[in-house]
Design a protein around this motif. Structure first.
Motif, PDB file in Angstrom:
ATOM      1  N   SER A   1      27.722  62.408  51.425  1.00 26.54           N
ATOM      2  CA  SER A   1      28.343  61.326  50.679  1.00 26.54           C
ATOM      3  C   SER A   1      28.640  60.173  51.615  1.00 26.54           C
ATOM      4  O   SER A   1      28.706  60.338  52.828  1.00 26.54           O
ATOM      5  CB  SER A   1      29.639  61.803  50.006  1.00 26.54           C
ATOM      6  OG  SER A   1      30.559  62.255  50.980  1.00 26.54           O
TER       7      SER A   1
ATOM      8  N   ALA B   1      33.376  60.120  51.320  1.00 31.67           N
ATOM      9  CA  ALA B   1      33.610  59.462  50.037  1.00 31.67           C
ATOM     10  C   ALA B   1      33.573  60.529  48.945  1.00 31.67           C
ATOM     11  O   ALA B   1      32.717  61.385  48.917  1.00 31.67           O
ATOM     12  CB  ALA B   1      32.550  58.397  49.782  1.00 31.67           C
TER      13      ALA B   1
ATOM     14  N   GLN C   1      33.008  62.608  45.660  1.00 32.26           N
ATOM     15  CA  GLN C   1      31.825  62.684  44.812  1.00 32.26           C
ATOM     16  C   GLN C   1      32.214  62.600  43.336  1.00 32.26           C
ATOM     17  O   GLN C   1      32.868  63.486  42.808  1.00 32.26           O
ATOM     18  CB  GLN C   1      31.095  64.012  45.072  1.00 32.26           C
ATOM     19  CG  GLN C   1      30.544  64.132  46.472  1.00 32.26           C
ATOM     20  CD  GLN C   1      29.402  63.177  46.707  1.00 32.26           C
ATOM     21  OE1 GLN C   1      28.485  63.068  45.905  1.00 32.26           O
ATOM     22  NE2 GLN C   1      29.443  62.469  47.812  1.00 32.26           N
ATOM     23  N   TYR C   2      31.851  61.505  42.700  1.00 27.74           N
ATOM     24  CA  TYR C   2      32.116  61.354  41.274  1.00 27.74           C
ATOM     25  C   TYR C   2      30.784  61.455  40.543  1.00 27.74           C
ATOM     26  O   TYR C   2      30.062  60.477  40.414  1.00 27.74           O
ATOM     27  CB  TYR C   2      32.803  60.021  40.997  1.00 27.74           C
ATOM     28  CG  TYR C   2      34.186  59.937  41.599  1.00 27.74           C
ATOM     29  CD1 TYR C   2      35.280  60.455  40.915  1.00 27.74           C
ATOM     30  CD2 TYR C   2      34.399  59.374  42.842  1.00 27.74           C
ATOM     31  CE1 TYR C   2      36.557  60.404  41.454  1.00 27.74           C
ATOM     32  CE2 TYR C   2      35.670  59.311  43.392  1.00 27.74           C
ATOM     33  CZ  TYR C   2      36.741  59.828  42.691  1.00 27.74           C
ATOM     34  OH  TYR C   2      37.997  59.772  43.245  1.00 27.74           O
TER      35      TYR C   2
ATOM     36  N   LEU D   1      38.699  53.584  39.306  1.00 27.52           N
ATOM     37  CA  LEU D   1      37.720  54.524  39.852  1.00 27.52           C
ATOM     38  C   LEU D   1      36.391  54.430  39.098  1.00 27.52           C
ATOM     39  O   LEU D   1      35.317  54.502  39.704  1.00 27.52           O
ATOM     40  CB  LEU D   1      38.272  55.947  39.793  1.00 27.52           C
ATOM     41  CG  LEU D   1      39.423  56.253  40.754  1.00 27.52           C
ATOM     42  CD1 LEU D   1      40.020  57.619  40.452  1.00 27.52           C
ATOM     43  CD2 LEU D   1      38.954  56.181  42.204  1.00 27.52           C
TER      44      LEU D   1
ATOM     45  N   THR E   1      34.549  51.381  40.319  1.00 35.30           N
ATOM     46  CA  THR E   1      33.994  51.568  41.666  1.00 35.30           C
ATOM     47  C   THR E   1      32.828  52.537  41.648  1.00 35.30           C
ATOM     48  O   THR E   1      31.819  52.321  42.326  1.00 35.30           O
ATOM     49  CB  THR E   1      35.078  52.081  42.620  1.00 35.30           C
ATOM     50  OG1 THR E   1      36.159  51.149  42.643  1.00 35.30           O
ATOM     51  CG2 THR E   1      34.528  52.270  44.024  1.00 35.30           C
ATOM     52  N   HIS E   2      32.963  53.603  40.875  1.00 37.25           N
ATOM     53  CA  HIS E   2      31.943  54.650  40.834  1.00 37.25           C
ATOM     54  C   HIS E   2      31.274  54.609  39.454  1.00 37.25           C
ATOM     55  O   HIS E   2      31.729  55.246  38.507  1.00 37.25           O
ATOM     56  CB  HIS E   2      32.575  56.022  41.096  1.00 37.25           C
ATOM     57  CG  HIS E   2      33.332  56.093  42.388  1.00 37.25           C
ATOM     58  ND1 HIS E   2      32.723  56.297  43.601  1.00 37.25           N
ATOM     59  CD2 HIS E   2      34.653  55.959  42.646  1.00 37.25           C
ATOM     60  CE1 HIS E   2      33.631  56.301  44.565  1.00 37.25           C
ATOM     61  NE2 HIS E   2      34.804  56.100  44.012  1.00 37.25           N
ATOM     62  N   GLN E   3      30.197  53.874  39.369  1.00 43.40           N
ATOM     63  CA  GLN E   3      29.525  53.668  38.099  1.00 43.40           C
ATOM     64  C   GLN E   3      28.865  54.937  37.566  1.00 43.40           C
ATOM     65  O   GLN E   3      28.388  54.961  36.439  1.00 43.40           O
ATOM     66  CB  GLN E   3      28.483  52.560  38.244  1.00 43.40           C
ATOM     67  CG  GLN E   3      29.076  51.183  38.516  1.00 43.40           C
ATOM     68  CD  GLN E   3      29.750  50.592  37.282  1.00 43.40           C
ATOM     69  OE1 GLN E   3      29.190  50.618  36.185  1.00 43.40           O
ATOM     70  NE2 GLN E   3      30.950  50.062  37.445  1.00 43.40           N
ATOM     71  N   THR E   4      28.842  55.999  38.375  1.00 38.25           N
ATOM     72  CA  THR E   4      28.298  57.275  37.903  1.00 38.25           C
ATOM     73  C   THR E   4      29.229  57.957  36.916  1.00 38.25           C
ATOM     74  O   THR E   4      28.806  58.869  36.200  1.00 38.25           O
ATOM     75  CB  THR E   4      28.052  58.219  39.085  1.00 38.25           C
ATOM     76  OG1 THR E   4      29.268  58.374  39.831  1.00 38.25           O
ATOM     77  CG2 THR E   4      26.974  57.671  39.999  1.00 38.25           C
TER      78      THR E   4
ATOM     79  N   THR F   1      32.495  49.233  33.240  1.00 36.92           N
ATOM     80  CA  THR F   1      32.254  50.622  33.613  1.00 36.92           C
ATOM     81  C   THR F   1      31.196  51.214  32.692  1.00 36.92           C
ATOM     82  O   THR F   1      30.780  50.584  31.713  1.00 36.92           O
ATOM     83  CB  THR F   1      33.539  51.465  33.501  1.00 36.92           C
ATOM     84  OG1 THR F   1      33.774  51.784  32.110  1.00 36.92           O
ATOM     85  CG2 THR F   1      34.750  50.725  34.042  1.00 36.92           C
TER      86      THR F   1
END
Length: 431
Positions: free
Chosen positions: A179, A227, A229-230, A263, A266-269, A290
């Protein structure tokens, strides 16, 4: 007569002299610099003959070798690999390097040839589980968790066992990092854990090779956090959550809608934000920017959102009751002495309240919204496919009012014998 002679001379010059002169000029203009240097024109070269070699690229073959490759000079505790021993190396001393490899931790260090003594060896110690280091770093990174930390103490020793530092900057590459890491500072010395003076520059993470690289001229402890993991999911718990947590599990859920949105931005996943504890909300509520939507967690049956003596405006947000996995006890949204504004892009759907054969009526009202002494203003959005005993879409109680100028309310279901009941002090609306 003179005119004839002049004409003959002119024709001779045109036919003989000028073409030769022209050919010379053209030849001079089209001579290839490559031809002059003895190198064939690029059109005549094959891919194999373009000399794309390690020398041209400045890549050290030992530095690039895979763990276990017999061409690498490695050791599980210390390694000294000197490169460029051929005659070609003397021709390019300005880029001559030494490569140090610790295979145990997949750490490669490439240094200029004169940066360290010729007998220097690299030593690595894994400090990722050091509670003492974690405590020190938490003074600067309060939300740093033990499983976030990865740290190594790296130093060089001469053959006599004396520590030494490079006199020139060197490149460090740490592999097997799954990551995007965040370098932590300040850096600490191993013995005292006092602040170090290390300067780390040109930090870069290669996600394809899963390698962190950076340049430094001083060594002690290098610490960084992985970092988090999302991979599509985030947990939100308005009762027991903590915004300092990572939100990766129900036990480490974040507490506020604002933190969950931060979050998810920041984390588009992140695609699903699982609500596992009622979340009090107010103000503007949107997930624009998002890829996420709010969903009921399969083990949670209470209200998802609570608007309590305040005003909340919903836009560009989906709130899903997840009825395929959970039969709820309460509405998706409860409003108490408050105001809810529903704008375009809002969808409240799929919230099914209480199994119909339980006989429980007290909260089996308002599949989408339950309003108590409140006002619902709807100028857009949709309330779809919710179910309750009364008020499949919306239940208005205790002089609650609804103003609807646009939007869609359809596909909701109220399992009851009446469609509209007026009770003193209350209006029950069934959609």
């Amino acid at each position: 007569m003179r005119r004839r002679i002049l004409a003959i001379v002119t024709i001779f010059a045109y036919l003989v002299v000028f073409p030769n002169f022209l050919s010379v000029v053209l030849a001079e203009e089209t001579v290839s610099p490559l031809a002059e240097s003895g190198v064939a024109p690029i059109e005549s070269l094959s891919v194999e003959s373009t000399a794309v070699t390690e020398e041209n690229l400045g890549v050290d073959s030992e530095f690039e070798s895979e763990p276990g490759d017999p061409s690498s000079a490695t050791s599980s505790t210390s390694t000294n690999a000197s490169t460029s021993t051929s005659s070609e190396a003397s021709e390019r001393e300005e880029v001559s390097t030494q490569t140090y490899i610790d295979e145990t931790y997949s750490i490669h260090i490439e240094a200029p040839a004169d940066a360290l003594p010729s007998d220097a060896q690299v030593h690595v110690q894994d400090l990722s589980s050091s509670e003492q280091l974690l405590e020190k770093l938490q003074a600067y990174e309060s939300d740093l968790k033990a499983n976030d930390l990865r740290a190594f103490e790296i130093h060089f020793e001469t053959g006599a066992g004396e520590r030494c530092q490079p006199v020139l900057p060197v490149q460090v590459v740490i592999g097997n990092i799954s990551s995007d890491p965040i370098l932590l500072g300040p850096v600490y010395h191993l013995d005292t854990l006092e602040s170090g003076v290390e300067e780390i520059v040109d930090a870069y993470y290669d996600s394809e090779l899963q390698q962190l690289s950076f340049t430094t001229a001083s060594f002690s402890i290098f610490a960084f956090r992985n970092a988090r993991q999302y991979a599509g999911e985030l947990y939100l718990d308005g009762k027991n959550g903590d915004d300092a947590a990572d939100g990766l599990t129900p036990e480490t859920a974040v507490k506020t809608f604002e933190k969950a949105k931060e979050l998810a931005t920041t984390h588009q996943t992140i695609k699903k934000i699982w609500i596992c504890g009622t979340v009090p909300v107010n103000g503007e509520l949107s997930l624009a920017g998002t890829n996420a939507a709010l969903y009921r967690y399969e083990k949670f049956k209470d209200y998802l959102l609570l608007v309590y003596y305040t005003e909340a405006t919903f836009s560009d947000i989906t709130i899903d009751g997840n009825h395929d996995l959970v039969q709820a006890d309460k509405s998706a949204i409860r409003v108490v002495h408050g105001t809810v504004n529903i704008h375009d892009g809002t969808t409240i759907q799929n919230n099914h309240v209480v199994p119909l054969d339980t006989g429980e009526f007290s909260h089996a009202q308002g599949g989408g919204i339950y309003a108590l002494s409140s006002t619902i203003n709807m100028s857009g959005g949709a309330i779809l496919k919710n179910l309750a005993r009364r008020g499949g879409g919306i239940f208005l109680s205790s002089r609650s009012t609804m103003n609807m100028s646009a939007g869609v309310i359809e596909g909701n279901e109220a399992r009851s014998v009446w469609m509209l009941v007026v009770i003193p002090g209350a209006l029950v609306v069934v959609f």
